[in-house]
Design a protein around this motif. Structure first.
Motif, PDB file in Angstrom:
ATOM      1  N   VAL A  73      27.579  17.559  86.182  1.00 14.40           N
ATOM      2  CA  VAL A  73      26.494  18.132  85.293  1.00 14.40           C
ATOM      3  C   VAL A  73      27.252  19.593  85.325  1.00 14.40           C
ATOM      4  O   VAL A  73      28.175  20.663  85.953  1.00 14.40           O
ATOM      5  CB  VAL A  73      25.898  18.713  86.524  1.00 14.40           C
ATOM      6  N   ILE A  74      26.763  20.202  84.056  1.00 17.40           N
ATOM      7  CA  ILE A  74      27.689  21.241  83.759  1.00 17.40           C
ATOM      8  C   ILE A  74      26.321  22.433  83.426  1.00 17.40           C
ATOM      9  O   ILE A  74      26.861  23.232  83.008  1.00 17.40           O
ATOM     10  CB  ILE A  74      28.519  20.824  81.915  1.00 17.40           C
ATOM     11  N   LEU A  75      25.552  22.517  82.360  1.00 15.40           N
ATOM     12  CA  LEU A  75      24.598  22.927  82.123  1.00 15.40           C
ATOM     13  C   LEU A  75      23.231  22.166  83.175  1.00 15.40           C
ATOM     14  O   LEU A  75      22.791  21.497  82.873  1.00 15.40           O
ATOM     15  CB  LEU A  75      24.511  22.948  81.430  1.00 15.40           C
ATOM     16  N   ALA A  93      34.667  30.622  84.878  1.00 15.14           N
ATOM     17  CA  ALA A  93      35.706  30.264  85.001  1.00 15.14           C
ATOM     18  C   ALA A  93      35.772  29.417  84.227  1.00 15.14           C
ATOM     19  O   ALA A  93      35.108  28.673  83.189  1.00 15.14           O
ATOM     20  CB  ALA A  93      35.677  29.681  86.368  1.00 15.14           C
ATOM     21  N   SER A  94      37.640  29.117  84.104  1.00 11.46           N
ATOM     22  CA  SER A  94      37.790  27.449  83.269  1.00 11.46           C
ATOM     23  C   SER A  94      37.205  26.560  83.479  1.00 11.46           C
ATOM     24  O   SER A  94      36.896  26.255  85.017  1.00 11.46           O
ATOM     25  CB  SER A  94      39.763  27.779  83.284  1.00 11.46           C
ATOM     26  N   GLY A  95      36.070  25.654  82.858  1.00  6.21           N
ATOM     27  CA  GLY A  95      35.824  24.988  82.989  1.00  6.21           C
ATOM     28  C   GLY A  95      34.251  24.484  83.617  1.00  6.21           C
ATOM     29  O   GLY A  95      33.643  23.617  84.085  1.00  6.21           O
ATOM     30  N   CYS A  96      33.510  25.790  83.442  1.00  6.50           N
ATOM     31  CA  CYS A  96      32.429  25.628  84.533  1.00  6.50           C
ATOM     32  C   CYS A  96      31.321  25.903  82.625  1.00  6.50           C
ATOM     33  O   CYS A  96      30.129  25.416  82.949  1.00  6.50           O
ATOM     34  CB  CYS A  96      32.478  27.264  84.130  1.00  6.50           C
ATOM     35  N   GLY A  97      32.226  24.828  82.074  1.00  8.47           N
ATOM     36  CA  GLY A  97      31.052  24.070  80.451  1.00  8.47           C
ATOM     37  C   GLY A  97      30.507  25.646  79.141  1.00  8.47           C
ATOM     38  O   GLY A  97      30.310  25.375  78.644  1.00  8.47           O
ATOM     39  N   LYS A  98      31.469  26.854  78.825  1.00  6.72           N
ATOM     40  CA  LYS A  98      31.655  27.144  77.862  1.00  6.72           C
ATOM     41  C   LYS A  98      31.586  26.842  76.769  1.00  6.72           C
ATOM     42  O   LYS A  98      31.008  26.585  75.946  1.00  6.72           O
ATOM     43  CB  LYS A  98      32.198  28.683  78.209  1.00  6.72           C
ATOM     44  N   THR A  99      32.325  25.811  76.849  1.00  8.73           N
ATOM     45  CA  THR A  99      32.521  25.310  75.290  1.00  8.73           C
ATOM     46  C   THR A  99      31.427  24.243  75.047  1.00  8.73           C
ATOM     47  O   THR A  99      31.178  23.749  74.050  1.00  8.73           O
ATOM     48  CB  THR A  99      33.825  24.332  75.244  1.00  8.73           C
ATOM     49  N   THR A 100      31.755  23.485  76.403  1.00  5.91           N
ATOM     50  CA  THR A 100      30.430  22.340  76.019  1.00  5.91           C
ATOM     51  C   THR A 100      28.712  22.962  75.558  1.00  5.91           C
ATOM     52  O   THR A 100      28.379  22.392  74.373  1.00  5.91           O
ATOM     53  CB  THR A 100      30.006  22.028  77.480  1.00  5.91           C
ATOM     54  N   LEU A 101      28.538  24.449  76.022  1.00  5.87           N
ATOM     55  CA  LEU A 101      27.490  24.974  75.921  1.00  5.87           C
ATOM     56  C   LEU A 101      27.224  25.558  75.225  1.00  5.87           C
ATOM     57  O   LEU A 101      26.506  25.397  73.534  1.00  5.87           O
ATOM     58  CB  LEU A 101      27.099  26.570  76.746  1.00  5.87           C
ATOM     59  N   PRO A 139      36.399  26.958  67.193  1.00  5.98           N
ATOM     60  CA  PRO A 139      37.082  26.173  68.155  1.00  5.98           C
ATOM     61  C   PRO A 139      38.188  26.729  69.057  1.00  5.98           C
ATOM     62  O   PRO A 139      38.893  26.794  68.778  1.00  5.98           O
ATOM     63  CB  PRO A 139      37.305  24.786  67.532  1.00  5.98           C
ATOM     64  N   GLN A 140      38.555  25.896  70.034  1.00  3.20           N
ATOM     65  CA  GLN A 140      38.830  26.237  70.747  1.00  3.20           C
ATOM     66  C   GLN A 140      40.928  26.266  70.360  1.00  3.20           C
ATOM     67  O   GLN A 140      41.761  27.102  70.544  1.00  3.20           O
ATOM     68  CB  GLN A 140      38.889  25.431  72.732  1.00  3.20           C
ATOM     69  N   GLU A 141      40.312  24.437  70.267  1.00  2.00           N
ATOM     70  CA  GLU A 141      41.955  24.068  69.964  1.00  2.00           C
ATOM     71  C   GLU A 141      41.820  24.672  68.594  1.00  2.00           C
ATOM     72  O   GLU A 141      40.537  24.931  67.869  1.00  2.00           O
ATOM     73  CB  GLU A 141      41.968  23.163  69.744  1.00  2.00           C
ATOM     74  N   THR A 248      36.134  34.341  76.118  1.00  2.00           N
ATOM     75  CA  THR A 248      37.466  34.800  76.404  1.00  2.00           C
ATOM     76  C   THR A 248      37.455  34.902  78.301  1.00  2.00           C
ATOM     77  O   THR A 248      36.551  34.741  78.662  1.00  2.00           O
ATOM     78  CB  THR A 248      36.902  36.182  75.919  1.00  2.00           C
ATOM     79  N   HIS A 249      38.234  34.689  78.526  1.00  4.49           N
ATOM     80  CA  HIS A 249      39.006  34.953  79.512  1.00  4.49           C
ATOM     81  C   HIS A 249      39.751  36.261  79.779  1.00  4.49           C
ATOM     82  O   HIS A 249      39.748  36.333  81.547  1.00  4.49           O
ATOM     83  CB  HIS A 249      40.968  33.348  80.037  1.00  4.49           C
ATOM     84  N   TYR A 250      39.439  37.622  78.995  1.00  2.06           N
ATOM     85  CA  TYR A 250      40.236  38.788  79.296  1.00  2.06           C
ATOM     86  C   TYR A 250      38.431  39.156  79.791  1.00  2.06           C
ATOM     87  O   TYR A 250      38.259  39.804  78.535  1.00  2.06           O
ATOM     88  CB  TYR A 250      40.762  39.671  78.331  1.00  2.06           C
TER      89      TYR A 250
HETATM   90  N1  LIG Z   1      34.040  14.785  76.605  1.00  2.00           N
HETATM   91  C1  LIG Z   1      33.450  15.524  78.188  1.00  2.00           C
HETATM   92  N2  LIG Z   1      33.475  13.851  78.858  1.00  2.00           N
HETATM   93  C2  LIG Z   1      33.067  14.523  80.480  1.00  2.00           C
HETATM   94  N3  LIG Z   1      33.715  15.387  81.098  1.00  2.00           N
HETATM   95  C3  LIG Z   1      33.890  16.796  79.466  1.00  2.00           C
HETATM   96  C4  LIG Z   1      33.797  16.353  78.487  1.00  2.00           C
HETATM   97  N4  LIG Z   1      33.979  17.126  77.880  1.00  2.00           N
HETATM   98  C5  LIG Z   1      33.848  18.117  78.669  1.00  2.00           C
HETATM   99  N5  LIG Z   1      34.366  17.540  79.892  1.00  2.00           N
HETATM  100  C6  LIG Z   1      33.685  18.204  81.351  1.00  2.00           C
HETATM  101  O1  LIG Z   1      32.918  19.588  80.969  1.00  2.00           O
HETATM  102  C7  LIG Z   1      33.681  20.151  82.043  1.00  2.00           C
HETATM  103  C8  LIG Z   1      32.818  22.027  80.915  1.00  2.00           C
HETATM  104  O2  LIG Z   1      34.218  21.751  80.196  1.00  2.00           O
HETATM  105  P1  LIG Z   1      34.113  22.981  79.060  1.00  2.00           P
HETATM  106  O3  LIG Z   1      35.408  22.636  78.433  1.00  2.00           O
HETATM  107  O4  LIG Z   1      33.004  23.020  78.247  1.00  2.00           O
HETATM  108  O5  LIG Z   1      33.904  24.251  80.291  1.00  2.00           O
HETATM  109  P2  LIG Z   1      35.432  26.043  79.263  1.00  2.00           P
HETATM  110  O6  LIG Z   1      33.970  26.272  80.538  1.00  2.00           O
HETATM  111  O7  LIG Z   1      34.224  25.629  78.114  1.00  2.00           O
HETATM  112  O8  LIG Z   1      36.981  25.486  79.739  1.00  2.00           O
HETATM  113  P3  LIG Z   1      37.580  26.591  79.110  1.00  2.00           P
HETATM  114  O9  LIG Z   1      37.754  28.046  79.039  1.00  2.00           O
HETATM  115  O10 LIG Z   1      39.027  26.137  80.582  1.00  2.00           O
HETATM  116  O11 LIG Z   1      38.105  26.222  78.002  1.00  2.00           O
HETATM  117  C9  LIG Z   1      34.963  20.585  82.278  1.00  2.00           C
HETATM  118  O12 LIG Z   1      34.819  20.019  84.043  1.00  2.00           O
HETATM  119  C10 LIG Z   1      35.452  19.548  81.765  1.00  2.00           C
HETATM  120  O13 LIG Z   1      36.060  18.207  82.110  1.00  2.00           O
END
Ligand SMILES: Nc1ncnc2c1ncn2[C@@H]1O[C@H](COP(=O)(O)OP(=O)(O)OP(=O)(O)O)[C@@H](O)[C@H]1O
Length: 791
Positions: A73-75, A93-101, A139-141, A248-250
């Motif tokens: 569960v991300i969001l 934090a890294s991996g908390c779901g910002k990019t997903t949102l 995007p991030q990349e 941002t991480h800063y």
């Molecule tokens: N396509 C996907 N399939 C499965 N899990 C995913 C997918 N994309 C992201 N995740 C997982 O969802 C979580 C959130 O990822 P996300 O990229 O949204 O985090 P983030 O906050 O942007 O991280 P960062 O700051 O490092 O970029 C992570 O645990 C990632 O492993």
């Protein structure tokens, strides 16, 4: 029986019963229901209006990855409000779901449940402009074309946004100064990581969008430049037209943001202005506040709702029962459609029927009951211009790829035509000729060419050295004849691989043969045996054995025919039960190249198209360029069409190359209609291209795509009747073969080339039909896969 209102609550009978009248006043119930419905409709309308006023409004967002049994569960019921004209710092934090949102906000991913409103519409809703030029997405990349220069990159994104080249050039000057970009003529691949990120940021800022979504734009940027980027963001949001969401991480740099959303555990720990956060949580810095809130959340001392109650919920109003969303069941409801094209518009769902009033409350464009044709967005000229231009340049800038595209068909055709299918010559043949005596070492012994009977009717003549006559004819087919003195020596040599066949001529071969010719019906066993040539064959190579057998037989026919001719004999000397006449179709000398050629030509074109299509689609997707283009408003249909356009041109060149090499350079048989041959080859390439789309949808990485392409290439080579007649396959394989994409087209091409058949013949037109059906199948599959994978 109780009556029910819209919200499912019962209306008590007491509410509507007239104390003086025991009869139920139905009209009063109806009035009450109508009034409640009206109130609810007004509330919903005001909710919609309120959400449309925000730049971004996210409500009860649920998003998970993984399977139902093992969900990630991300969001988790996240709410977010981004007012227009603000800078919104999204921290976590890294991996908390910002990019997903963010990808849900730009319409690239679907929520499992919940609502998102962006610039007054739903992402993906037609007319919402999202995805589209109203958004600037970094995007991030880096998501740039390495082969392009900075200016070309800007032209590509500028054209997509509807800018002219002149406008782009003017904007480049400004962005170069703002972001301290290198000379715009420099190629992106030669820039440092930080420089590439700045180019990526420039591409997002280029068209001055209403909503800027920047995923970590300041990574790898020095503090001075970082400050000037922030100053610029503050400047553009001042007028209230532009809104910025930035991750941002800063953490400290977000002091300049108007609102900060601190994300953790799928929700916001807080959503407030930086100063207010520091004040309320008595922190020394934002980092400090974030730490405190995290600790509090971990200890469970604060309920999430109470943290946000006074911040987020101030704009929260009763939920709109979205007809497309079942917020109770994250597995079922999904909200965002695809990008307004025909790729993926319908949301999953249980077909919940909404109240008519609610449907009306939603913007008309969001009514997903529109038909498929209505959902197809017309292709935009400036999008196609950008895509075709980009595809061409990506191709021509990539020398390795270009060499592959042009070089591979040429080299494959040369190799095929030179290496495959030709008649083996120079096969070593051991000859033991007892007719010439044991000491004879001259395999091509002398014979009297005019050795004829005195009287052809009586056959009274002493036929001599017919073995020499025969060997003379055989040597014209197979020149490597080696004489041996004895059968045992010759056999020993053959066992060591020094001869493919051992021929033994009996001592009185010619006289016995003459006897046999004179009266074949009464020849005794001894005469028959001593007039036979014994052939001991090496059977390891069936193809060679078959060809040698043919040579031995034909040489004998030629030798006897020649004798009949020069001696003016009335009939052929020896009659064999089967006489090989001039072929109906094909060449007299069997040529496997002609048999395999059509299949090989189609295979080369098909799989090159597959490799190029899947390769370029995957590269774009994995480098993030595809995602970025889609967010800019490009549709899946436009991408497909632009790719097909450029690829068709490449295929025309490849087809021309392959056909010219095959037919003009190597003289493969070409009897049929050239135009149909070319058309079949081209649509076969189109079929390979659509297969490439399927491969790129199925695979996430180029490596997997290579495995899949190879894994389908080999079975197709074996099963499509390219290298062996289908009639020679196992019966089950024959059925499989007929449904493969290259079988019918190979048969069709072969019939046109070798038999000279036209399109009116069923074998020929069935190849065209089969290929077209496969194109449709692959395209449908691609679309279904895109739909399935989204979310
Ligand atoms: N396509 C996907 N399939 C499965 N899990 C995913 C997918 N994309 C992201 N995740 C997982 O969802 C979580 C959130 O990822 P996300 O990229 O949204 O985090 P983030 O906050 O942007 O991280 P960062 O700051 O490092 O970029 C992570 O645990 C990632 O492993």
């Amino acid at each position: 029986m109780p009556a029910y209102d819209n919200e499912g609550a019962t209306i008590s009978m007491e509410d509507v019963r007239d104390p003086d009248d025991s009869t139920l006043r139905i009209s009063t119930i109806e009035d009450e229901l109508a009034s409640r419905r009206n109130r609810m409709f007004k509330t919903q309308q005001s909710t919609v209006a309120s959400r449309r006023q925000q730049a971004v409004c996210v409500r009860r967002a649920h998003k998970k990855y993984g399977t139902t049994t093992n969900p990630n569960v991300i969001l988790d019921g996240l709410n977010m409000t981004v007012p227009k004209g603000t800078i919104y710092g999204l921290l976590g934090a890294s991996g908390c779901g910002k990019t997903t949102l963010l990808s849900c906000i730009v319409g690239r991913r679907r929520l499992n449940s919940g609502e998102i409103w962006v610039l007054g519409g739903r992402p993906g809703g037609p007319g919402s402009g999202v995805p589209g030029p109203r958004i600037g997405y970094m995007p991030q990349e880096t998501a740039l074309f390495g082969e392009f220069s900075i200016r070309e990159t800007m032209i590509y994104f500028g054209w997509i946004a509807g800018m002219t080249t002149k406008e782009v050039d003017e904007r480049i000057d400004f962005l170069v100064t703002l972001l301290q970009l290198p000379n715009p003529t420099r190629q992106v691949k030669n820039l440092s990581g930080g420089q590439q990120r700045r180019v990526s940021l420039a591409a997002a800022l280029l068209h001055d969008p209403e909503l800027l979504i920047l995923d970590e734009p300041t990574v790898g940027v020095d503090p001075v430049l970082r400050q000037s980027i922030w100053d610029h963001l503050v400047e553009i949001t001042k007028g209230g037209r532009t809104t910025v969401i930035i991750t941002t991480h800063y953490i400290d740099e977000t002091k300049q943001a108007n609102i900060i959303g601190l994300m953790r555990g799928g929700r916001f720990l807080a959503e407030e202005s930086p100063m207010e956060l520091i004040r309320r949580y008595n922190g020394e810095s934002l980092e400090d506040v974030f730490l405190k809130l995290s600790v509090l959340q971990n200890r469970g001392k604060r309920r999430r709702s109470s943290i946000l109650a006074d911040v987020v919920e101030r704009v929260e109003v009763p939920a709109i029962p979205d007809p497309r969303v079942d917020s109770e069941d994250p597995e079922i409801g999904e909200i965002s459609g695809e990008f307004g094209d025909n790729v993926s518009m319908t949301s999953k769902g249980r077909g919940i029927v909404a109240e008519p009033a609610v449907v009306e409350a939603l913007p008309p464009e969001e009514n997903h009951s529109r038909g498929i044709l209505e959902r197809i967005k017309p292709m935009k000229m400036h999008h196609m211009q950008a895509l075709v231009w980009k595809n061409f340049w990506s191709l021509f800038r990539n020398f390795g790829l270009l060499a592959f595209i042009v070089g591979l068909p040429i080299s494959q055709m040369f190799l095929f035509c030179l290496a495959i299918g030709h008649y083996p010559v120079g096969l070593p043949i051991a000859v033991v000729n007892h007719e010439m005596g044991a000491n004879n070492t001259n395999v091509l012994c002398q014979y009297d060419k005019d050795d004829c009977p005195q009287d052809p009717d009586t056959w009274e003549w002493n036929l001599t050295r017919f073995s020499c006559r025969y060997l003379d004819f055989l040597s014209k087919r197979q020149s490597n004849l080696i004489a041996y003195s004895s059968e045992s020596v010759a056999m020993a040599e053959a066992e060591h691989g020094k001869a493919r066949v051992v021929l033994v001529f009996p001592a009185n071969f010619s006289t016995s043969l003459q006897e046999r010719l004179r009266d074949p019906r009464h020849a005794d066993v001894y005469t028959v045996m001593s007039s036979d040539i014994q052939a001991h064959m090496d059977d390891t190579d069936k193809q060679v054995e078959w060809m040698l057998n043919r040579d031995l037989l034909l040489s004998f026919m030629e030798a006897t025919e020649h004798l009949s001719e020069i001696c003016n004999l009335p009939t052929r000397l020896l009659s064999t039960p089967v006489y090989i006449h001039k072929p109906i179709f094909g060449l007299e000398v069997p040529n496997f190249t002609d048999f395999a050629g059509p299949g090989v030509i189609l295979t080369i074109i098909f799989f090159l198209a597959t490799a190029l299509t899947s390769g370029s689609m995957l590269a774009e997707r994995n480098e993030g360029i595809l995602e970025r283009s889609l967010v800019s408003g490009i549709t899946g249909t436009e991408i497909l069409f632009a790719h097909v356009l450029v690829q068709m041109l490449v295929m025309m060149v490849q087809t021309a190359t392959v056909l010219v090499i095959g037919f003009l350079v190597f003289g493969l048989t070409l009897r049929g209609p050239v135009v149909w041959v070319v058309i079949l080859t081209l649509i076969n390439g189109l079929c390979g291209m659509t297969f490439g789309f399927v491969v790129s949808c199925l695979c996430d990485k180029e490596r997997t795509a290579t495995y899949l392409a190879l894994g389908s290439f080999l079975p197709m080579m074996l099963l499509c009747g390219i290298i062996w007649p289908i009639e020679g396959m196992h019966i089950i394989l024959q059925y499989i073969s007929y449904v493969l994409p290259l079988t019918k087209s190979t048969e069709s091409l072969r019939s046109m080339l070798q038999r000279g058949w036209s399109i009116t013949m069923p074998t020929v037109y069935s190849g065209f039909i089969s290929t077209t059906v496969w194109i449709v199948v692959y395209l449908t599959l691609s679309i279904l896969l895109i739909k399935f994978k989204k979310g």
